[in-house]
Design a protein around this motif. Structure first.
Motif, PDB file in Angstrom:
ATOM      1  N   ILE A  45       0.867  -1.174   0.000  1.00  0.00           N
ATOM      2  CA  ILE A  45       0.000   0.000   0.000  1.00  0.00           C
ATOM      3  C   ILE A  45       0.902   1.221   0.000  1.00  0.00           C
ATOM      4  N   THR A  46       0.372   2.322  -0.443  1.00  0.00           N
ATOM      5  CA  THR A  46       1.104   3.585  -0.384  1.00  0.00           C
ATOM      6  C   THR A  46       0.369   4.501   0.571  1.00  0.00           C
ATOM      7  N   ILE A  47       1.114   5.016   1.525  1.00  0.00           N
ATOM      8  CA  ILE A  47       0.531   5.959   2.481  1.00  0.00           C
ATOM      9  C   ILE A  47       1.250   7.299   2.328  1.00  0.00           C
ATOM     10  N   PHE A  48       0.547   8.339   2.673  1.00  0.00           N
ATOM     11  CA  PHE A  48       1.111   9.692   2.605  1.00  0.00           C
ATOM     12  C   PHE A  48       1.024  10.306   3.990  1.00  0.00           C
ATOM     13  N   HIS A  49       2.178  10.440   4.627  1.00  0.00           N
ATOM     14  CA  HIS A  49       2.280  10.993   5.983  1.00  0.00           C
ATOM     15  C   HIS A  49       2.633  12.467   5.872  1.00  0.00           C
ATOM     16  N   TYR A  66       1.286  -4.168   4.277  1.00  0.00           N
ATOM     17  CA  TYR A  66       0.477  -4.131   5.497  1.00  0.00           C
ATOM     18  C   TYR A  66       1.266  -4.716   6.664  1.00  0.00           C
ATOM     19  N   VAL A  67       1.903  -5.849   6.428  1.00  0.00           N
ATOM     20  CA  VAL A  67       2.581  -6.539   7.507  1.00  0.00           C
ATOM     21  C   VAL A  67       3.741  -5.706   8.072  1.00  0.00           C
ATOM     22  N   GLU A  68       4.420  -4.940   7.221  1.00  0.00           N
ATOM     23  CA  GLU A  68       5.509  -4.093   7.734  1.00  0.00           C
ATOM     24  C   GLU A  68       4.965  -2.997   8.647  1.00  0.00           C
ATOM     25  N   LEU A  69       3.828  -2.426   8.287  1.00  0.00           N
ATOM     26  CA  LEU A  69       3.241  -1.389   9.143  1.00  0.00           C
ATOM     27  C   LEU A  69       2.691  -1.977  10.438  1.00  0.00           C
ATOM     28  N   ILE A  70       2.137  -3.174  10.355  1.00  0.00           N
ATOM     29  CA  ILE A  70       1.664  -3.846  11.566  1.00  0.00           C
ATOM     30  C   ILE A  70       2.847  -4.146  12.481  1.00  0.00           C
ATOM     31  N   GLN A  71       3.946  -4.561  11.885  1.00  0.00           N
ATOM     32  CA  GLN A  71       5.150  -4.817  12.678  1.00  0.00           C
ATOM     33  C   GLN A  71       5.661  -3.512  13.300  1.00  0.00           C
ATOM     34  N   HIS A  72       5.545  -2.412  12.567  1.00  0.00           N
ATOM     35  CA  HIS A  72       5.936  -1.112  13.126  1.00  0.00           C
ATOM     36  C   HIS A  72       5.134  -0.800  14.389  1.00  0.00           C
ATOM     37  N   VAL A  73       3.836  -1.056  14.352  1.00  0.00           N
ATOM     38  CA  VAL A  73       2.980  -0.787  15.512  1.00  0.00           C
ATOM     39  C   VAL A  73       3.473  -1.583  16.719  1.00  0.00           C
TER      40      VAL A  73
END
Length: 168
Positions: A111-115, A125-132
């Motif tokens: 996915i692409t997110i814009f912060h 998704y899994v990398e962001l979940i791991q970040h959390v």
């Protein structure tokens, strides 16, 4: 189970241990100020909750502009700043994460997110979940440091403690 998703399960497990431990201690320490990254135990736990909330909404594809507007409303959920109420909110948020993860066809989908501060990022998704989960690990260390300043022991929440509990 994908190891990163197991790491998220660990995150929920460790948060539960921390909340149970803090609730067993005198309640006056929840808001007692110390010199640390966050001034109180409650503030540290609330920060963790807030960031988990932000990333779930980002994972769902919501804009950071809207998320940031809504994040200010989280404090209104419990103006008395009770650890017990924060724990209930955290448990509900954990259930929302589980439901979101369950509906994903492939956690490795990108996915692409814009912060607003960091710009755009294409990741899975899994990398962001791991970040959390990793963010929570960092701040559980802050909780332990605050507890020690207040004269109390922390609770062991290392990943290996989780592994011994689920595989032991």
């Amino acid at each position: 189970m994908d190891v990163s998703l197991q790491f998220f399960d660990y995150h929920l497990w460790a948060n539960s241990l921390v909340f149970n431990h803090i609730k067993a201690l005198p309640s006056e320490i929840h808001h007692q100020e110390v010199q640390s990254v966050f001034p109180t135990l409650y503030d540290t736990l609330f920060h963790m909750y807030k960031i988990d909330y932000v990333w779930l909404r980002a994972l769902k594809g919501e804009s950071f502009d809207q998320i940031i507007k809504d994040v200010h409303l989280l404090k209104e959920k419990d103006p008395e700043k009770r650890v017990e109420a924060l724990e209930v909110n955290y448990i509900q948020l954990g259930e929302m994460y589980k439901e979101f993860i369950k509906q994903l066809k492939d956690v490795h989908t990108t996915i692409t997110i814009f912060h607003p501060s960091y710009g755009g990022c294409t990741t899975s998704y899994v990398e962001l979940i791991q970040h959390v989960a990793n963010h929570g690990t960092y701040h559980r260390g802050n909780v332990t440091a605050i507890l020690r300043q207040l004269g109390h022991q922390g609770k062991p929440t290392d990943y290996v403690s989780y592994l011994f509990e689920i595989k032991g």
